[in-house]
Design a protein around this motif. Sequence first.
Motif, short mmCIF file in Angstrom:
data_model
loop_
_atom_site.label_atom_id
_atom_site.label_comp_id
_atom_site.label_asym_id
_atom_site.label_seq_id
_atom_site.Cartn_x
_atom_site.Cartn_y
_atom_site.Cartn_z
N LEU A 1 0.87 -1.19 0.00
CA LEU A 1 0.00 0.00 0.00
C LEU A 1 0.89 1.22 0.00
O LEU A 1 1.85 1.31 0.79
CB LEU A 1 -0.90 0.01 1.24
CG LEU A 1 -1.88 1.18 1.36
CD1 LEU A 1 -2.96 1.08 0.29
CD2 LEU A 1 -2.52 1.21 2.75
N ALA A 2 0.61 2.17 -0.88
CA ALA A 2 1.44 3.37 -0.96
C ALA A 2 0.57 4.57 -1.28
O ALA A 2 -0.43 4.47 -1.99
CB ALA A 2 2.52 3.21 -2.04
N TYR A 3 0.95 5.71 -0.69
CA TYR A 3 0.38 7.01 -1.06
C TYR A 3 1.55 7.85 -1.54
O TYR A 3 2.47 8.16 -0.77
CB TYR A 3 -0.30 7.67 0.13
CG TYR A 3 -1.54 6.95 0.59
CD1 TYR A 3 -2.68 6.89 -0.21
CD2 TYR A 3 -1.58 6.29 1.81
CE1 TYR A 3 -3.82 6.21 0.20
CE2 TYR A 3 -2.71 5.62 2.24
CZ TYR A 3 -3.82 5.58 1.42
OH TYR A 3 -4.93 4.91 1.82
N GLY A 4 1.55 8.20 -2.83
CA GLY A 4 2.71 8.89 -3.37
C GLY A 4 3.84 7.90 -3.57
O GLY A 4 3.63 6.72 -3.90
N LEU A 5 5.08 8.34 -3.34
CA LEU A 5 6.25 7.51 -3.61
C LEU A 5 6.62 6.62 -2.43
O LEU A 5 7.32 5.62 -2.60
CB LEU A 5 7.45 8.40 -3.97
CG LEU A 5 7.28 9.27 -5.23
CD1 LEU A 5 8.51 10.15 -5.42
CD2 LEU A 5 7.06 8.40 -6.46
N GLN A 6 6.18 6.98 -1.22
CA GLN A 6 6.61 6.26 -0.03
C GLN A 6 5.64 5.12 0.29
O GLN A 6 4.47 5.35 0.58
CB GLN A 6 6.68 7.21 1.17
CG GLN A 6 7.33 6.60 2.40
CD GLN A 6 8.84 6.52 2.28
OE1 GLN A 6 9.40 6.81 1.24
NE2 GLN A 6 9.49 6.10 3.35
N PRO A 7 6.11 3.86 0.27
CA PRO A 7 5.21 2.75 0.60
C PRO A 7 4.93 2.70 2.10
O PRO A 7 5.83 2.82 2.92
CB PRO A 7 5.99 1.51 0.15
CG PRO A 7 7.42 1.92 0.14
CD PRO A 7 7.45 3.39 -0.16
N LEU A 8 3.65 2.54 2.45
CA LEU A 8 3.27 2.34 3.85
C LEU A 8 3.38 0.87 4.23
O LEU A 8 3.80 0.53 5.34
CB LEU A 8 1.85 2.84 4.08
CG LEU A 8 1.59 4.33 3.83
CD1 LEU A 8 0.13 4.66 4.05
CD2 LEU A 8 2.48 5.20 4.71
N LEU A 9 2.95 0.00 3.31
CA LEU A 9 3.10 -1.43 3.49
C LEU A 9 3.93 -1.96 2.32
O LEU A 9 3.61 -1.69 1.16
CB LEU A 9 1.74 -2.13 3.53
CG LEU A 9 0.78 -1.70 4.65
CD1 LEU A 9 -0.57 -2.38 4.48
CD2 LEU A 9 1.36 -1.99 6.01
N ASP A 10 4.98 -2.71 2.61
CA ASP A 10 5.92 -3.16 1.59
C ASP A 10 6.10 -4.68 1.75
O ASP A 10 7.00 -5.14 2.42
CB ASP A 10 7.26 -2.44 1.76
CG ASP A 10 8.20 -2.69 0.60
OD1 ASP A 10 7.82 -3.41 -0.34
OD2 ASP A 10 9.34 -2.19 0.65
N ARG A 11 5.15 -5.43 1.16
CA ARG A 11 5.12 -6.89 1.28
C ARG A 11 5.03 -7.30 2.75
O ARG A 11 5.76 -8.18 3.22
CB ARG A 11 6.31 -7.54 0.57
CG ARG A 11 6.41 -7.17 -0.92
CD ARG A 11 7.43 -8.01 -1.64
NE ARG A 11 7.02 -9.42 -1.75
CZ ARG A 11 6.13 -9.88 -2.63
NH1 ARG A 11 5.55 -9.03 -3.49
NH2 ARG A 11 5.82 -11.15 -2.66
N ALA A 12 4.12 -6.67 3.45
CA ALA A 12 3.94 -6.92 4.89
C ALA A 12 2.98 -8.09 5.10
O ALA A 12 2.03 -8.28 4.34
CB ALA A 12 3.39 -5.67 5.57
#
Length: 613
Positions: free
Chosen positions: A11-22
């Motif tokens: 899950l990402a908003y913009g360029l920064q992922p909030l969840l990265d294969r979590a």
Amino acid sequence: MSLLTIVDAELAYGLQPLLDRASLTVQSGDRIGLIGRNGTGKSSLLNVIAGRITLDDGEVKKKDSLSIALVEQEPTLPPAPTLRASLTLRGQIGTDAGTHADAHDDRERWRVEARLIEYLHRLGLDEAADPAGLSGGERKRGALALAFALAPDLMLLDEPTNHLDIDGITLLEDLLAKRTLIVITHDRAFLDRVATRIVELDRGLLRSYPGNYSAWEGRRAVELTAERTAARKFDKFWQQEETWIRRGIEARRTRNAGRVARLERLRNARTARRERLGNVKLSLDAGERSGKLVAELTDVTKRFDETLIVDGWSMRILRGDRIGLIGPNGAGKTTLLKLMLGTLAPDSGTVRAGTNVQPAYFDQMRAALDPEATVAETISPGSDWVEIGGERKHVMTYLGDFLFPPQRAEAPVKTLSGGERNRLLLARLFARPANLLVLDEPTNDLDIESLELLEATLQEYSGTLLLVSHDRAFLDNVVTQTLVAEGDGTWREYVGGYSDWVQQRQPPETGAASATRLRPALDTTRARAPTARLSYKEQRALAALPVEIESLETEQREITQRMSLAGYHQTSVDQMKSDRQRVAHIEHEIASKFELWSALDLRDRTVQGRSSS
């Protein structure tokens, strides 16, 4: 039993992922404390689990007919004449509850309404109150009451202790003891009492640790040390490889394709490695020393209408005192602070200010912030520089210390989140020398790391500190004496922090009146565990109550519909008066029958549960 599993969530908003294969698994009985820095995506994760947000990639697997209740950080209540009606509507439309298996079962609906009334009383709320006039704390307690009434398989709580006083927090801890839940909170004492597992959201990944917050602290400190050591070794090796490939013609003649490919992998890994977010950098300038006496209150009395806030209170505040104010919401902690500062006049008695006192006031309502001003203007109006303890800093550098990037400096205050506004208010407060620091609920919306840094800064502060907080660990770590509201305008001073006060205060057996005043929200008759089996008469009453309630509700609807007709104004005055009285009487009867339903149903379920065990 596994209730829910998250697999490779992105899950990402913009360029920064909030969840990265979590990934995460929630078992029945888990009480998970979800922690992480502000802005890392904790609230977004709860919304994913509740089905309000869709993942960019990955999967959320739920047990069939899993019921979920989400209580947001700032709950909204649908418009309705009463709080109970608003919460009933909120539950029916599924704002928090997801899907409820028995939503169409009248018997279950009555049970939910009975439990709702029970929890509204236990949380100190008036079911007939106008929801439009409720404070943020009352809305939060109402949403919590609904979540408990729905009895979901999984509760999701986003900062549930915000706006609650200490007694409300300890009551909430008791109510959550046997629930399955995921909770976001910065209250470390709450996590120590409630959590069976800590899950940290850090740089897009979810890391799970068994035990409470204190157990997590020890394990995470070891992990971070190992992570920093591995990062240093990686960077050293990477730099050696970069040096080798740049050594020129001689090196290029001898280098091999495998080593070049390995360097390319190292470069990609270094680019992908996300560093931990920086810490807020706090520093306090106590300015010139105040006189030995900061303030003196003599026989001070203050009341608002019929509410007595302070009754003949006398005390002296001396330079270097570190005083924490404890008491339930509405006890008058903020009022007492204003009396101490001299910004509010007492009804009787005197307040004498000391010499050379330079106060700085942190307002829990953030009234000192102009929503239209920019972030930079708030810190240093008319100048690009800030002077802290003799050191001159550019306003952009100073804002960077509080985790505000340069592009946020020109943003208006009204666009900031709650946590950002708290950090901005602290930045504004600490930008000026002050030998008297007054903090009214400074910990709301701060993440745990920023909270612990604020603690450390205050511990080094050489001035005088007055603090209002419901964070028990924060009080223990910062103050040296506590001033406690004990009801009816009575305040008493104790040595030490919150834990010291708990040990020194009168035990419940000898101080029942004081305990009752300090915890008005708890209805002890409801909290007492019922043990007696229902009599035959009570069993018949329990069976008949649903029909009686339905009959009253039908009559209530018919009268309300009649009163809403266009020609109703032509009805006789006596008939109008009779209708209004009957509607009011029905409302009272329904509430009474729900009260009885709740008590009998609780006894019946408890006895049956004990028999089956």
